[in-house]
Design an enzyme around this catalytic site. Structure first.
Site, PDB file in Angstrom:
ATOM      1  N   GLU A 148       9.220  -7.589   8.018  1.00 33.21           N
ATOM      2  CA  GLU A 148       7.876  -7.195   7.584  1.00 33.21           C
ATOM      3  C   GLU A 148       7.616  -7.519   6.112  1.00 33.21           C
ATOM      4  O   GLU A 148       6.473  -7.721   5.699  1.00 33.21           O
ATOM      5  CB  GLU A 148       7.668  -5.691   7.799  1.00 33.21           C
ATOM      6  CG  GLU A 148       7.763  -5.233   9.239  1.00 33.21           C
ATOM      7  CD  GLU A 148       9.175  -4.812   9.614  1.00 33.21           C
ATOM      8  OE1 GLU A 148      10.123  -5.227   8.917  1.00 33.21           O
ATOM      9  OE2 GLU A 148       9.329  -4.084  10.609  1.00 33.21           O
ATOM     10  N   LYS A 186      32.437   0.373  -4.371  1.00 26.86           N
ATOM     11  CA  LYS A 186      32.344  -0.955  -3.774  1.00 26.86           C
ATOM     12  C   LYS A 186      31.060  -1.670  -4.210  1.00 26.86           C
ATOM     13  O   LYS A 186      29.960  -1.123  -4.095  1.00 26.86           O
ATOM     14  CB  LYS A 186      32.391  -0.852  -2.251  1.00 26.86           C
ATOM     15  CG  LYS A 186      33.747  -0.386  -1.705  1.00 26.86           C
ATOM     16  CD  LYS A 186      34.846  -1.398  -2.041  1.00 26.86           C
ATOM     17  CE  LYS A 186      36.186  -0.984  -1.455  1.00 26.86           C
ATOM     18  NZ  LYS A 186      37.259  -1.948  -1.803  1.00 26.86           N
ATOM     19  N   CYS A 379      -6.078  24.748   2.188  1.00 28.25           N
ATOM     20  CA  CYS A 379      -6.726  24.010   3.274  1.00 28.25           C
ATOM     21  C   CYS A 379      -6.738  24.861   4.551  1.00 28.25           C
ATOM     22  O   CYS A 379      -7.462  25.846   4.624  1.00 28.25           O
ATOM     23  CB  CYS A 379      -6.042  22.662   3.474  1.00 28.25           C
ATOM     24  SG  CYS A 379      -7.025  21.493   4.452  1.00 28.25           S
ATOM     25  N   HIS A 514      -6.913  20.761  -1.999  1.00 27.31           N
ATOM     26  CA  HIS A 514      -5.457  20.638  -2.154  1.00 27.31           C
ATOM     27  C   HIS A 514      -5.116  20.582  -3.643  1.00 27.31           C
ATOM     28  O   HIS A 514      -5.065  19.492  -4.232  1.00 27.31           O
ATOM     29  CB  HIS A 514      -4.951  19.368  -1.458  1.00 27.31           C
ATOM     30  CG  HIS A 514      -4.894  19.463   0.027  1.00 27.31           C
ATOM     31  ND1 HIS A 514      -3.768  19.878   0.709  1.00 27.31           N
ATOM     32  CD2 HIS A 514      -5.840  19.207   0.971  1.00 27.31           C
ATOM     33  CE1 HIS A 514      -4.014  19.870   2.006  1.00 27.31           C
ATOM     34  NE2 HIS A 514      -5.264  19.472   2.199  1.00 27.31           N
ATOM     35  N   GLU A 516      -2.385  20.808  -5.125  1.00 31.62           N
ATOM     36  CA  GLU A 516      -1.114  20.135  -5.419  1.00 31.62           C
ATOM     37  C   GLU A 516      -1.288  18.668  -5.786  1.00 31.62           C
ATOM     38  O   GLU A 516      -0.450  18.082  -6.480  1.00 31.62           O
ATOM     39  CB  GLU A 516      -0.152  20.260  -4.232  1.00 31.62           C
ATOM     40  CG  GLU A 516      -0.539  19.489  -2.979  1.00 31.62           C
ATOM     41  CD  GLU A 516      -1.417  20.269  -2.007  1.00 31.62           C
ATOM     42  OE1 GLU A 516      -1.406  19.929  -0.807  1.00 31.62           O
ATOM     43  OE2 GLU A 516      -2.112  21.207  -2.451  1.00 31.62           O
TER      44      GLU A 516
END
Length: 542
Positions: A148, A186, A379, A514, A516
């Site tokens: 993709e 590694k 909400c 919202h 946040e």
């Protein structure tokens, strides 16, 4: 002209490309550079709006109403900047634009191919996102070698030689595994990942080495030599106590030196004193509260990424650790709210879609209301406060949202047929409207009530601006009955109910928006800050 920093990932996903990009951007911004951010998602969805939060994580909403990848939220939280819809695009958007242009005859009969048409559209969008910025940091989703991602890799390869591009810098984030049985770090996975990049035509100029263990100097030199980068361009990225410590860690390793040298940025001295002070309060706070976080997507906490980060921001400014007690709303339906929330200092009910776990959320709201525990509903968390109050205070048996019961006798929450969008245009919708792109999205004003909790939280501002992502609204038909019974509407937007509070409760706030989405480490959201502050104050009184 704009300069570009491209961030790619190798070996496996979820290594922290977004945090890496945001951290570099933060250091550059604090050095006085105008920084833009762009996340490219190779999936074919047009946007993540209709994708399951359990599969993709949170959908972050921008100021201008785009439903974007959660990494845009990281960019905003780190750089304290509001980015727009141009800061995120997907394969779906690229192909849609090209096909639409072809159908309109825009290619004058050409055969449409990945090269040059799809790649050309990608380059065009990257350049548009870079306009007005000194530097654009571009994060390419996925991992090197993904099918993709190949057109996007080709696009950024071509930009190295573009006359309209002043300079490019390639950062590769990769994994350095530690084999416990052998006691060794590694480098082979990183070497193979860089080889894959080179086959595509891209040579990284910096390696961000994610590891659980510190990298010895000899190992760094070996990695630098095998990947053909300078020793000071191998940056160690250990697991941090807080993601906000990553920019500080990068700064200690002088990450800006090779970037500045390659892009001719001059001497860079970012001022990170305030940032560092807040990080120390996150890692070693003086106070502690326990917050009951009631949700339904708890199998993947990334579904609530912005909200959990907003609580961290508020806690940092109050020198307080916000310990989140995760509560599955379906478990409340089985065991009751007291059993699961009894040890919490406050309750937060988050948003969500669908009726799973709704009754548990209503019980959590009732528990917080009756026991006078600080409560914040966001909400759906606000919508259900109206349902709970209608059922248990007004005595409206069967009250509900029509989202969950189309035949409810008391539709406290309903589907508004039309509303004004951000541009002032009327939008029409019904329950049969497509799910994608039919929500009320983006930033809207909210007029607050004098003397209210929300007015006080926002330092007396009469009108505040917050972001939305919802389809249903509080029904104004029942406003008078609610207010007569003690639930007051304290926030409105063009006649829509945006915030509610309860008169005889020490701290109870439900908001339709919202909060946040606008919280950042250095500037926490006022309503969430006030919630945590009230929780701390009340818990210390007990």
């Amino acid at each position: 002209m704009t300069k570009y920093i491209f961030v790619t990932g190798g070996v496996l996903s979820s290594l922290g490309k977004g945090i890496t990009a945001a951290s570099i951007g933060t250091l550059l911004k604090h050095s006085g550079i105008q920084v833009g951010m762009l996340k490219i998602d190779p999936y074919i969805n047009v946007d993540p709006g209709t994708m399951s939060p359990l599969e993709h994580g949170e959908v972050f909403v921008t100021k201008d109403g785009a439903e974007t990848d959660l990494d845009i939220g990281n960019y905003e939280r780190f750089l304290d900047t509001s980015y727009l819809k141009s800061s995120n695009f997907t394969t779906g958007q690229v192909y849609s634009a090209v096909i639409e242009r072809e159908r309109a005859g825009g290619y004058l009969g050409q055969t449409i191919q990945v090269i040059p048409h799809i790649v050309g559209e990608i380059v065009k969008r990257i350049k548009e996102a870079g306009e007005g910025h000194d530097i654009l940091i571009v994060e390419l989703g996925g991992t090197v070698g993904d099918i993709e991602g190949l057109p996007f890799m080709e696009a950024i390869r071509q930009m190295k030689h573009d006359d309209e591009v002043e300079g490019t810098f390639f950062v590769h984030v990769t994994l350095i595994p530690f084999i416990k049985a052998a006691g060794e770090l590694k480098s082979k996975p990183t070497q193979h990942s860089v080889q894959e990049l080179r086959r595509i035509g891209i040579t990284p100029q910096m390696i961000i080495a994610r590891s659980e263990n510190a990298l010895p100097k000899t190992f760094k030199k070996k990695l630098a030599m095998s990947c053909d980068v300078s020793s000071d361009s191998v940056i160690e990225a250990l697991d941090a106590a807080s993601i906000y410590d990553v920019p500080i860690s990068f700064l200690r390793q002088n990450i800006l030196k090779p970037i500045s040298k390659e892009l001719s940025l001059g001497e860079l001295n970012p001022n990170m004193e305030k940032w560092d002070s807040l990080v120390k309060k996150i890692v070693q706070p003086q106070n502690r509260i326990v917050l009951g976080f009631v949700g339904k997507y708890l199998e993947l906490k990334e579904a609530y990424k912005s909200l959990t980060e907003a609580l961290i921001h508020a806690g940092a400014h109050l020198d307080t650790r916000v310990d989140i007690h995760w509560v599955d709303s379906e478990k409340i339906e089985e065991r009751g709210a007291e059993a699961l929330l009894g040890d919490c200092d406050s309750v937060l009910v988050a948003g969500g879609f669908g009726n799973r776990g709704v009754e548990g959320k209503i019980k959590a709201i009732e528990y917080a209301r009756v026991n006078k525990i600080p409560y914040l509903g966001i909400c759906l968390g606000m919508q259900l406060t109206l349902v709970e109050y209608a059922r248990n205070v007004l005595g409206y048996e069967g009250a509900n949202s029509i989202e969950f019961d189309e035949n409810t006798p008391y539709p406290m929450i309903y589907l508004i047929d039309n509303f004004l969008d951000q541009s002032g245009n009327t939008q029409l919708r019904t329950h049969k409207s497509p799910m994608g792109g039919t929500l009320r999205l983006g930033e809207y004003p909210c007029d607050t009530l004098e003397g209210s909790i929300i007015r006080k939280a926002y330092h007396g501002e009469k009108t505040i601006h917050e972001r939305h992502r919802h389809r249903y609204e509080a029904n104004p038909t029942y406003r008078k009955a609610l207010e007569d019974a003690g639930m007051i509407v304290t926030g409105e937007s063009n006649g829509l109910i945006e915030a509610v509070e309860i008169k005889d409760h020490p701290w109870f706030l439900g908001v339709q928006f919202h909060p946040e989405f606008t919280s950042r480490l250095q500037t926490p959201n006022p309503s969430i800050l006030a919630f945590v502050e009230a929780t701390l104050a009340i818990s210390q009184e007990e």
